[in-house]
Write a protein that holds these residues in place. Structure first.
Motif, PDB file in Angstrom:
ATOM      1  N   PHE A 196     -40.474   1.901  81.869  1.00 52.26           N
ATOM      2  CA  PHE A 196     -39.977   3.014  81.074  1.00 52.26           C
ATOM      3  C   PHE A 196     -38.775   2.543  80.271  1.00 52.26           C
ATOM      4  N   LEU A 248     -42.753   5.952  78.518  1.00 51.50           N
ATOM      5  CA  LEU A 248     -43.540   4.918  79.176  1.00 51.50           C
ATOM      6  C   LEU A 248     -43.956   3.888  78.131  1.00 51.50           C
ATOM      7  N   ILE A 256     -43.813  11.466  83.119  1.00 53.07           N
ATOM      8  CA  ILE A 256     -42.606  10.996  82.448  1.00 53.07           C
ATOM      9  C   ILE A 256     -42.233  11.940  81.313  1.00 53.07           C
TER      10      ILE A 256
END
Length: 423
Positions: A88, A102, A151
Motif C-alpha cells: 500500500f 493498493l 483498503i
C-alpha cells in the motif's frame, strides 16, 4: 474476509469427448485462520502486508452436468497454504489528497479439500477434481480486489482526518494534515495542524508552531502528541470567544447569597458607602490570554483578569463598588474518555490587588478568604464542567482507543494507546 462474498462461477472443464459443465453459487467464507501475518513499513514508499500459510473455509452451492449424468448440492471447501503479499502506498507530493491505495497484490493458494453433499455420492470424487480449478482461479482472481475494496474503506476513513472538528459552540479544531505522511522502518509519522479557532472564525493565531520531538517508544500501537501550541491556540480561541468571562449574581450563586452587608462586615468602607444592604454581583473577566505551560509532569495555566464588585439596586441597575486585579495559577490534570481529551482544574495560587475603588482605599487582603471561597465554589466548578465535555481527539472512523496513558513532558503531552478497529 469472513464477510466477503465471491461472484458465482459458471463454466466447463474438458472431460473425455465432452465437457463437465459446472455452476458454483453462494460462495461464502465462513472461517479464516492467519497463523502468520506481518506488516512492515517501506521507508519513503508505503506499507507491506504479508500473510503466510493462511487457510479458509468456504460454503457454497454446486451443480454439475455432463451428457451422462448431473448432480447438485451443498459443499464445504477448505483451502490451505494461502499466501498474500500486498503493498500500500501514500501520495508522494503535496498536490495529492491524503490517501492510501493498493499498488501491488499477489495471492497464491495450495491445497483445496472439497466435501460434497449430493445424491450421487459414488461420483463425488469424480466431480471434485473438476471443481478445484475454478475455485482456485476464483480465490486468486478475487482476493486482491477484495483487499482493494477493504483498503478503499480505510481510505475513506483516512479522509476524515482532513476536517475541522467542532469542540463546542465556541471553538473548532483543525486536525488536517500539514504535510505528507512520512513512512519509516518502525512507524508512520502524521503531522497534524492541531490549531484551535473561535467557531467560524479562522483568523491567524498569534502563536508560532515550535518543533518538538517525541522519544522513541514501542510499547503502544498509537502515539498522539500535543504541543503547547495546541493548548495556546485553545486558550486564544476561548479568550477571543469570551469564555473566561463570568458573572456571579444572587440568583446564580450556589452556596450563599453575597451582599453589601457581607462585604461591609469585612470592609468598613463598603458599610459606610452602602448603608442599605443590596445584593452583590461579581463580574469576572480575563484581561490577557491565559498562559499555558507544559513542563515535566506539570500542566499549568496562568490567568490574569479583573473582578468588579457591583451593588444591584432595587430598580435592577448596578453601582460599581470596587474592581480588583486577579492573578490565578492553576494546574490541570488530564484523562482520555470516549475518544476525548478531558481536563480538571485545580487552583494553586491566587493574588489580588485593588485596581479601582468607589468606596475609598482599603486593604484588599481583608477579602482574600471570601474571594478565594467564591472562586473555589463557583468559578472552578463552572470551569471544570466545561472541561469535562472534552476536546475531540484526532481519530479515524471506527477506531477505538484502548488503555490510553497520558504523559506530560517539556513542551508537549503524549497519549500512548492501543487501538481497536471495527468496520
Amino acid at each position: 474476509m469472513e464477510k466477503e462474498r465471491f461472484p458465482d462461477l459458471t463454466g466447463h472443464e474438458k472431460f473425455g469427448l465432452g465437457n463437465v459443465k459446472y455452476n458454483i453459487s453462494g460462495i461464502h467464507v465462513t472461517a479464516v485462520e492467519l497463523p502468520s501475518a506481518s506488516i512492515s513499513l517501506l521507508p519513503g514508499s508505503g506499507i507491506k502486508l504479508v500473510i503466510g500459510n493462511a487457510s479458509l473455509t468456504i460454503d457454497m452451492n454446486w451443480n454439475i452436468r455432463t451428457w451422462m449424468f448431473k448432480d447438485s448440492g451443498r459443499s464445504t471447501v477448505h483451502i490451505s497454504n494461502v499466501f498474500v503479499t500486498a503493498i500500500f502506498s501514500t501520495p508522494r507530493d503535496n498536490t495529492s489528497p491524503t490517501s492510501i491505495s493498493l499498488t501491488s497484490c499477489r495471492t497464491t493458494s495450495g491445497d483445496i479439500d472439497i466435501k460434497l453433499n449430493g445424491k450421487s455420492g459414488f461420483l463425488h470424487n469424480f466431480f471434485i477434481k473438476y471443481l478445484k480449478k475454478p475455485i482456485h482461479r476464483s480465490l486468486v482472481t478475487n482476493s486482491c480486489p477484495n483487499i482493494r475494496a477493504g483498503i478503499h474503506l480505510i481510505d475513506e476513513d483516512l479522509q476524515s482526518l482532513n476536517v475541522v472538528m467542532p469542540i463546542d459552540d465556541l471553538a473548532e479544531v483543525d486536525y488536517s494534515l500539514s504535510s505528507l505522511p512520512a513512512v519509516f522502518q518502525p512507524f508512520i509519522d502524521l503531522d497534524l495542524k492541531g490549531t484551535v479557532f473561535p467557531a467560524g472564525n479562522y483568523t491567524g493565531s498569534p502563536y508560532v508552531v515550535a518543533p518538538f520531538t517525541v522519544t522513541d517508544q514501542r510499547d503502544s500501537m498509537l502515539f498522539l502528541a500535543f504541543s503547547e501550541y495546541f493548548f495556546q491556540t485553545s486558550s486564544f480561541a476561548y479568550y477571543t470567544a469570551g469564555a473566561f468571562n463570568m458573572t456571579i449574581a444572587e440568583e446564580t450563586c450556589s452556596y450563599f447569597n453575597i451582599s453589601t452587608e457581607i462585604f461591609g462586615s469585612i470592609i468598613p468602607e463598603v458599610a459606610k458607602y452602602s448603608v442599605t444592604p443590596y445584593p452583590v454581583m461579581l463580574k469576572l473577566m480575563a484581561t490577557e490570554i491565559p498562559v499555558i505551560s507544559l513542563e515535566q509532569d506539570s500542566f499549568t495555566v496562568e490567568i490574569r483578569g479583573s473582578m468588579e464588585v457591583l451593588a444591584v439596586l432595587p430598580d435592577s441597575t448596578t453601582q460599581s463598588l470596587f474592581t480588583m486585579n486577579v492573578a490565578a495559577n492553576s494546574s490541570i490534570s488530564l484523562n482520555v474518555f470516549d475518544q476525548k481529551l478531558m481536563g480538571s482544574l485545580c487552583l494553586n495560587r491566587l493574588q489580588f490587588s485593588l485596581a479601582h475603588s468607589n468606596v475609598g482605599f482599603f486593604e484588599i487582603s481583608l477579602l482574600d478568604n471570601i474571594l478565594s471561597y467564591i472562586l473555589q465554589t463557583e468559578v472552578i466548578p463552572s470551569a471544570n464542567a466545561k472541561l469535562s465535555k472534552g476536546f475531540p481527539l484526532p481519530n479515524l472512523a471506527n477506531v477505538t482507543l484502548t488503555r490510553p496513558h497520558i504523559t506530560i513532558a517539556q513542551g508537549h503531552i503524549l497519549i500512548s494507546t492501543d487501538v481497536h478497529y471495527k468496520h
